[in-house]
Design a protein around this motif. Structure first.
Motif, PDB file in Angstrom:
ATOM      1  N   PHE A   1      -9.737  36.811  60.900  1.00 53.67           N
ATOM      2  CA  PHE A   1      -9.898  35.323  60.899  1.00 53.67           C
ATOM      3  C   PHE A   1      -8.333  34.769  60.914  1.00 53.67           C
ATOM      4  O   PHE A   1      -8.333  33.509  61.064  1.00 53.67           O
ATOM      5  CB  PHE A   1     -10.739  34.976  59.818  1.00 53.67           C
ATOM      6  CG  PHE A   1     -12.274  34.816  60.119  1.00 53.67           C
ATOM      7  CD1 PHE A   1     -12.915  33.711  60.637  1.00 53.67           C
ATOM      8  CD2 PHE A   1     -13.007  36.001  59.692  1.00 53.67           C
ATOM      9  CE1 PHE A   1     -14.307  33.977  60.826  1.00 53.67           C
ATOM     10  CE2 PHE A   1     -14.326  36.033  60.248  1.00 53.67           C
ATOM     11  CZ  PHE A   1     -14.949  35.007  60.616  1.00 53.67           C
TER      12      PHE A   1
ATOM     13  N   GLU B   1      -4.568  34.149  58.881  1.00 54.12           N
ATOM     14  CA  GLU B   1      -4.281  33.260  57.687  1.00 54.12           C
ATOM     15  C   GLU B   1      -4.297  31.739  57.919  1.00 54.12           C
ATOM     16  O   GLU B   1      -4.502  31.184  59.145  1.00 54.12           O
ATOM     17  CB  GLU B   1      -2.895  33.398  57.353  1.00 54.12           C
ATOM     18  CG  GLU B   1      -2.606  34.749  56.755  1.00 54.12           C
ATOM     19  CD  GLU B   1      -1.171  34.808  56.278  1.00 54.12           C
ATOM     20  OE1 GLU B   1      -0.595  34.267  55.819  1.00 54.12           O
ATOM     21  OE2 GLU B   1      -0.732  36.211  55.962  1.00 54.12           O
TER      22      GLU B   1
ATOM     23  N   THR C   1      -8.680  36.754  50.393  1.00 52.62           N
ATOM     24  CA  THR C   1      -8.321  38.136  51.459  1.00 52.62           C
ATOM     25  C   THR C   1      -7.587  37.867  52.828  1.00 52.62           C
ATOM     26  O   THR C   1      -6.646  38.280  53.222  1.00 52.62           O
ATOM     27  CB  THR C   1      -9.479  38.989  51.616  1.00 52.62           C
ATOM     28  OG1 THR C   1     -10.165  39.203  50.396  1.00 52.62           O
ATOM     29  CG2 THR C   1      -9.339  40.287  52.486  1.00 52.62           C
ATOM     30  N   ARG C   2      -8.036  36.758  53.283  1.00 53.50           N
ATOM     31  CA  ARG C   2      -7.734  36.064  54.695  1.00 53.50           C
ATOM     32  C   ARG C   2      -6.257  35.779  54.492  1.00 53.50           C
ATOM     33  O   ARG C   2      -5.432  35.648  55.712  1.00 53.50           O
ATOM     34  CB  ARG C   2      -8.707  35.321  55.305  1.00 53.50           C
ATOM     35  CG  ARG C   2      -8.512  33.903  54.843  1.00 53.50           C
ATOM     36  CD  ARG C   2      -9.329  32.900  55.702  1.00 53.50           C
ATOM     37  NE  ARG C   2      -8.851  32.659  56.876  1.00 53.50           N
ATOM     38  CZ  ARG C   2      -9.366  31.946  57.840  1.00 53.50           C
ATOM     39  NH1 ARG C   2     -10.332  31.089  57.378  1.00 53.50           N
ATOM     40  NH2 ARG C   2      -9.061  31.510  58.967  1.00 53.50           N
ATOM     41  N   ASN C   3      -5.999  35.311  53.493  1.00 59.58           N
ATOM     42  CA  ASN C   3      -4.711  34.915  53.296  1.00 59.58           C
ATOM     43  C   ASN C   3      -3.579  35.484  52.787  1.00 59.58           C
ATOM     44  O   ASN C   3      -2.497  35.356  52.301  1.00 59.58           O
ATOM     45  CB  ASN C   3      -4.523  33.404  52.465  1.00 59.58           C
ATOM     46  CG  ASN C   3      -5.302  32.205  53.431  1.00 59.58           C
ATOM     47  OD1 ASN C   3      -4.800  31.850  54.383  1.00 59.58           O
ATOM     48  ND2 ASN C   3      -6.321  31.839  53.144  1.00 59.58           N
TER      49      ASN C   3
ATOM     50  N   PHE D   1     -13.182  35.649  50.277  1.00 58.76           N
ATOM     51  CA  PHE D   1     -12.712  35.156  51.766  1.00 58.76           C
ATOM     52  C   PHE D   1     -11.512  34.613  51.827  1.00 58.76           C
ATOM     53  O   PHE D   1     -10.517  35.187  52.633  1.00 58.76           O
ATOM     54  CB  PHE D   1     -14.004  34.436  52.472  1.00 58.76           C
ATOM     55  CG  PHE D   1     -13.751  34.326  54.038  1.00 58.76           C
ATOM     56  CD1 PHE D   1     -13.091  35.129  54.773  1.00 58.76           C
ATOM     57  CD2 PHE D   1     -14.170  33.139  54.507  1.00 58.76           C
ATOM     58  CE1 PHE D   1     -12.864  34.965  56.364  1.00 58.76           C
ATOM     59  CE2 PHE D   1     -14.005  32.807  55.830  1.00 58.76           C
ATOM     60  CZ  PHE D   1     -13.170  33.917  56.753  1.00 58.76           C
TER      61      PHE D   1
ATOM     62  N   SER E   1     -12.231  40.009  57.216  1.00 56.84           N
ATOM     63  CA  SER E   1     -11.440  38.705  56.598  1.00 56.84           C
ATOM     64  C   SER E   1     -10.058  38.543  57.297  1.00 56.84           C
ATOM     65  O   SER E   1      -9.696  37.444  57.979  1.00 56.84           O
ATOM     66  CB  SER E   1     -11.129  38.745  55.131  1.00 56.84           C
ATOM     67  OG  SER E   1     -12.270  38.598  54.484  1.00 56.84           O
ATOM     68  N   LYS E   2      -9.494  39.478  57.751  1.00 58.38           N
ATOM     69  CA  LYS E   2      -7.891  39.656  58.349  1.00 58.38           C
ATOM     70  C   LYS E   2      -8.207  39.054  59.678  1.00 58.38           C
ATOM     71  O   LYS E   2      -7.366  38.667  60.534  1.00 58.38           O
ATOM     72  CB  LYS E   2      -7.410  40.905  58.396  1.00 58.38           C
ATOM     73  CG  LYS E   2      -7.250  41.338  56.830  1.00 58.38           C
ATOM     74  CD  LYS E   2      -6.096  40.405  56.148  1.00 58.38           C
ATOM     75  CE  LYS E   2      -5.383  40.662  54.838  1.00 58.38           C
ATOM     76  NZ  LYS E   2      -4.674  39.894  54.496  1.00 58.38           N
TER      77      LYS E   2
ATOM     78  N   PHE F   1     -18.039  34.283  59.192  1.00 60.65           N
ATOM     79  CA  PHE F   1     -17.907  35.491  58.332  1.00 60.65           C
ATOM     80  C   PHE F   1     -19.273  36.063  57.989  1.00 60.65           C
ATOM     81  O   PHE F   1     -19.317  37.371  58.217  1.00 60.65           O
ATOM     82  CB  PHE F   1     -17.050  35.037  57.307  1.00 60.65           C
ATOM     83  CG  PHE F   1     -16.755  36.119  56.619  1.00 60.65           C
ATOM     84  CD1 PHE F   1     -15.617  37.080  56.865  1.00 60.65           C
ATOM     85  CD2 PHE F   1     -17.656  36.345  55.252  1.00 60.65           C
ATOM     86  CE1 PHE F   1     -15.403  38.121  55.824  1.00 60.65           C
ATOM     87  CE2 PHE F   1     -17.275  37.396  54.402  1.00 60.65           C
ATOM     88  CZ  PHE F   1     -16.241  38.316  54.595  1.00 60.65           C
TER      89      PHE F   1
ATOM     90  N   GLU G   1     -16.393  28.645  59.553  1.00 66.91           N
ATOM     91  CA  GLU G   1     -15.951  29.812  59.272  1.00 66.91           C
ATOM     92  C   GLU G   1     -16.542  30.732  58.284  1.00 66.91           C
ATOM     93  O   GLU G   1     -16.693  31.863  58.517  1.00 66.91           O
ATOM     94  CB  GLU G   1     -14.429  29.826  58.921  1.00 66.91           C
ATOM     95  CG  GLU G   1     -13.480  29.161  60.042  1.00 66.91           C
ATOM     96  CD  GLU G   1     -11.923  29.355  59.843  1.00 66.91           C
ATOM     97  OE1 GLU G   1     -11.582  29.354  58.651  1.00 66.91           O
ATOM     98  OE2 GLU G   1     -11.391  29.698  60.941  1.00 66.91           O
TER      99      GLU G   1
END
Length: 107
Positions: free
Chosen positions: A92, A94, A63-65, A60, A89-90, A40, A36
């Motif tokens: 990918f 949560e 932000t993704r979480n 990363f 990031s979004k 990214f 991942e």
């Protein structure tokens, strides 16, 4: 980047009542994190010139979480790059971290 990504996962998303300071990640979890992070980086290549790998991994994960910090609130790069990294990031989605029955950590 991968090490910082996994460190952020443990620090920010482990259950408060548990101590995971010495826990190891399952090889599958490390491989997935590496995949991942590389994906990214490939997608974000135009926006990361001012960033250190450690900060990229940390942000990363955050932000993704949906944590209250991440790419969007840094002083690095320009506003366009921070916004692009946040949006990327979004994509990918949560993810969670958990301790398996074998005592290893999984993502």
């Amino acid at each position: 980047m991968v090490q910082a990504y996994l460190e952020a996962a443990v620090f920010f998303d482990k259950p408060e009542e548990e101590d995971w300071g010495d826990e190891e990640f399952a090889s599958a979890a490390f491989d997935n994190a590496q995949f991942e992070c590389v994906a990214f980086l490939k997608l974000a290549k135009w926006h990361i010139k001012d960033w250190e790998m450690e900060q990229l991994g940390h942000d990363f994960w955050l932000t993704r979480n949906g944590h209250g910090a991440g790419f969007w609130d840094r002083d690095f790069g320009d506003e366009h790059s921070r916004k692009a990294l946040t949006e990327l990031s979004k994509v990918f989605g949560e993810t969670d971290i958990y301790k398996g029955d074998d005592g290893l950590l999984y993502v």
